[in-house]
Write an enzyme that holds these catalytic residues in place. Structure first.
Site, PDB file in Angstrom:
ATOM      1  N   GLY A 243      42.911  47.433  34.719  1.00  0.00           N
ATOM      2  CA  GLY A 243      41.492  47.281  34.406  1.00  0.00           C
ATOM      3  C   GLY A 243      41.126  46.184  33.438  1.00  0.00           C
ATOM      4  N   GLU A 277      49.321  49.436  34.494  1.00  0.00           N
ATOM      5  CA  GLU A 277      49.187  48.955  35.877  1.00  0.00           C
ATOM      6  C   GLU A 277      48.260  47.749  35.961  1.00  0.00           C
ATOM      7  OE1 GLU A 277      47.528  52.347  37.877  1.00  0.00           O
ATOM      8  OE2 GLU A 277      49.322  53.569  37.643  1.00  0.00           O
ATOM      9  N   ARG A 316      35.026  38.207  47.321  1.00  0.00           N
ATOM     10  CA  ARG A 316      34.477  38.732  46.067  1.00  0.00           C
ATOM     11  C   ARG A 316      33.010  38.366  45.835  1.00  0.00           C
ATOM     12  NH1 ARG A 316      35.995  38.119  41.481  1.00  0.00           N
ATOM     13  NH2 ARG A 316      35.913  40.318  40.938  1.00  0.00           N
ATOM     14  N   TYR A 320      30.806  41.655  45.551  1.00  0.00           N
ATOM     15  CA  TYR A 320      30.485  42.042  44.166  1.00  0.00           C
ATOM     16  C   TYR A 320      29.577  41.048  43.456  1.00  0.00           C
ATOM     17  CZ  TYR A 320      35.087  44.090  45.272  1.00  0.00           C
ATOM     18  OH  TYR A 320      36.153  44.687  45.894  1.00  0.00           O
ATOM     19  N   CYS A 348      28.478  33.191  60.061  1.00  0.00           N
ATOM     20  CA  CYS A 348      27.096  33.482  60.445  1.00  0.00           C
ATOM     21  C   CYS A 348      26.512  34.671  59.724  1.00  0.00           C
ATOM     22  CB  CYS A 348      27.033  33.744  61.934  1.00  0.00           C
ATOM     23  SG  CYS A 348      27.817  32.446  62.831  1.00  0.00           S
TER      24      CYS A 348
HETATM   25  N1  LLP Z   1      45.679  51.007  39.043  1.00  0.00           N
HETATM   26  C1  LLP Z   1      44.845  51.624  39.912  1.00  0.00           C
HETATM   27  C2  LLP Z   1      45.056  53.047  40.193  1.00  0.00           C
HETATM   28  C3  LLP Z   1      43.804  50.894  40.524  1.00  0.00           C
HETATM   29  O1  LLP Z   1      42.974  51.507  41.358  1.00  0.00           O
HETATM   30  C4  LLP Z   1      43.648  49.519  40.218  1.00  0.00           C
HETATM   31  C5  LLP Z   1      42.591  48.720  40.846  1.00  0.00           C
HETATM   32  C6  LLP Z   1      44.567  48.920  39.332  1.00  0.00           C
HETATM   33  C7  LLP Z   1      45.561  49.692  38.750  1.00  0.00           C
HETATM   34  C8  LLP Z   1      44.514  47.466  38.964  1.00  0.00           C
HETATM   35  O2  LLP Z   1      43.338  47.172  38.299  1.00  0.00           O
HETATM   36  P1  LLP Z   1      43.130  45.701  37.646  1.00  0.00           P
HETATM   37  O3  LLP Z   1      44.096  45.561  36.509  1.00  0.00           O
HETATM   38  O4  LLP Z   1      43.364  44.724  38.715  1.00  0.00           O
HETATM   39  O5  LLP Z   1      41.723  45.719  37.213  1.00  0.00           O
HETATM   40  N2  LLP Z   1      38.651  44.232  44.727  1.00  0.00           N
HETATM   41  C9  LLP Z   1      38.053  44.388  43.432  1.00  0.00           C
HETATM   42  C10 LLP Z   1      38.945  45.108  42.443  1.00  0.00           C
HETATM   43  C11 LLP Z   1      39.371  46.485  42.914  1.00  0.00           C
HETATM   44  C12 LLP Z   1      40.286  47.191  41.935  1.00  0.00           C
HETATM   45  C13 LLP Z   1      40.812  48.456  42.498  1.00  0.00           C
HETATM   46  N3  LLP Z   1      41.765  49.175  41.706  1.00  0.00           N
HETATM   47  C14 LLP Z   1      37.655  43.002  42.906  1.00  0.00           C
HETATM   48  O6  LLP Z   1      37.851  42.018  43.598  1.00  0.00           O
HETATM   49  O7  LLP Z   1      37.092  42.890  41.830  1.00  0.00           O
END
Ligand code: LLP
Length: 424
Positions: A243, A277, A316, A320, A348
């Site tokens: 996150g 993570e 993206r 978003y 398109c």
């Molecule tokens: N752990 C879990 C259980 C998750 O669901 C996620 C991301 C992460 C770790 C990794 O999160 P990060 O460190 O990358 O924020 N497609 C979207 C982002 C979706 C994230 C989903 N889960 C975007 O392009 O912003």
């Protein structure tokens, strides 16, 4: 080298020692380009930040952000584990050389086959997200007579303050077990013969650019750990999810050092082994999407720079409203006039845009643009919409580069389909 791996040299953007013009010429566009040095440097920085308090820590790179085999293998060789959310990602992690004992498996909808697969290879931890999943797992482990090591993924009901589509930790979201229901479920898990319930897990969302939501969530986790221990459970692990945000535009997210200090404040006294993570933080800035201009389309009302990358390559912005910096690969001469333009692809639909209202110099056919911050949730989310080839990926190391996923050409897309007998 700049920490992202991308530098301006003699007026042109390079990835480490390689001129981006050369990659575009030799591999074609659109193309994703990643810096190996940046991947390793980011992993090391994150790892050092969270390891500095002497606790046992596992950094499980969230494969979903960028699951190219070469990217995973680069991080795995530097020591990273993996966070996977499907059997496919588990297969990818193993194929790229991540040892099973460094893999955690999260996700609300793990199937029986996926649970069996994870048990068979002996991963570090399954993060369970519901009573129903525990039920299914208990049947699978009894049948296989194998022990599963699990953590309960808790939903702390904290709003991460990020885009609604990437918020996961409120009661409106499908993820995790409501924190109030966790003690009962933990007790049930702990009572099962082939289940070792060792910890709790939490992930509240993505692209979080302040510490406060994390700190509130981890505070709730700390309270839960104390309650579980008071009830006689041995809670040894906490998996704190990913996150951590990056800077795409004007965000000022905390770095991993401040994040780690906050973790220590929230959970330090509990003697837990910690897992993290991170996905986006590890790879977003280490990658770009290179694209060529097709037209600099100037209408009476508006200017559009139409490029050969589109929403199918980088979703993206369409999904978003995400901002990615866009710059010409070749810097314009000083004093060159610039004007506002929307950078759009050829698909398109009006959601096919990559940047809005960007100051850009006059551009000609084949001029190259570099879309930054595309290392995370870029190539992995690509599709072949409008029967467009899937963009290739390139990994740079020093003066070398390699195509790590060739372009998936349209002929191959068509070949993959079949006519039923009555049409053949
Ligand atoms: N752990 C879990 C259980 C998750 O669901 C996620 C991301 C992460 C770790 C990794 O999160 P990060 O460190 O990358 O924020 N497609 C979207 C982002 C979706 C994230 C989903 N889960 C975007 O392009 O912003």
């Amino acid at each position: 080298m700049n920490p992202s791996g991308f530098v301006l040299r003699r007026g042109r953007w390079h990835c480490e020692g390689v001129d981006l013009e050369r990659i575009a010429r030799e591999v074609g566009t659109p193309v994703y380009v990643y810096s190996s040095g940046a991947l390793v440097a980011r992993y090391r920085r994150f790892r050092a930040a969270v390891a500095r308090f002497g606790r046992r820590t596992l950094v499980c790179y969230a494969l979903k952000a960028n699951s190219n085999q070469a990217a995973i293998a680069t991080l795995a060789r530097a020591g990273a584990g993996a966070d996977v959310v499907s059997g496919g990602e588990l297969q990818r992690a193993l194929a790229a050389g991540v040892p099973p004992e460094r893999i955690v498996f999260s996700g609300v909808g793990k199937t029986r086959a996926e649970l069996e697969y994870a048990l068979r290879v002996g991963i570090h931890q399954l993060n369970l997200e519901s009573a129903e999943e525990l039920e299914l797992l208990s049947r699978v482990v009894s049948a296989q007579r194998r022990t599963a090591t699990v953590a309960l993924r808790v939903n702390p009901d904290i709003d991460a303050g990020t885009h609604a589509k990437i918020t996961t930790g409120t009661k409106a979201n499908k993820f995790g077990i409501a924190i109030g229901e966790a003690p009962e479920l933990f007790a049930r898990a702990a009572g099962l013969r082939y289940v070792r319930a060792l910890g709790v897990a939490v992930h509240i969302g993505s692209q979080i650019d302040r510490l406060a939501p994390f700190e509130r969530a981890f505070g709730r986790i700390a309270r839960l750990v104390r309650d579980l221990r008071a009830a006689g459970h041995g809670v040894k692990r906490a998996d704190l999810g990913g996150g951590l945000g990056v800077r795409y535009d004007r965000e000022t997210p905390p770095g991993p050092e401040a994040y780690a200090a906050m973790v220590e404040r929230a959970l330090g006294g509990l003697g837990l082994d910690l897992a993290f993570e991170p996905g986006r933080w590890m790879v977003a800035e280490a990658g770009v999407l290179l694209t060529r201009v097709i037209y600099d389309k100037r209408g009476r009302h508006k200017r559009f720079v139409v490029v050969d990358a589109a929403m199918n390559d980088l979703m993206r912005p369409a999904i978003y409203d995400a901002y990615h910096p866009i710059e010409p690969v070749r810097m314009p001469d000083k004093g060159t006039a610039a004007s506002r333009a929307d950078v759009v692809g050829p698909i398109c639909e009006s959601s096919d845009w990559l940047g809005k209202g960007r100051q850009l110099p006059a551009l000609a056919e084949n001029d190259l643009l570099c879309i930054f911050g595309a290392g995370a949730y870029g190539a992995v989310m690509a599709s072949s919409y409008n029967t467009r080839a899937i963009a290739p990926e390139v990994l740079v190391r020093g003066r070398d580069f390699a195509v790590t996923r060739p372009r998936f050409e349209t002929a191959a897309l068509i070949r993959r389909e079949r006519l039923p007998d009555w049409l053949a």
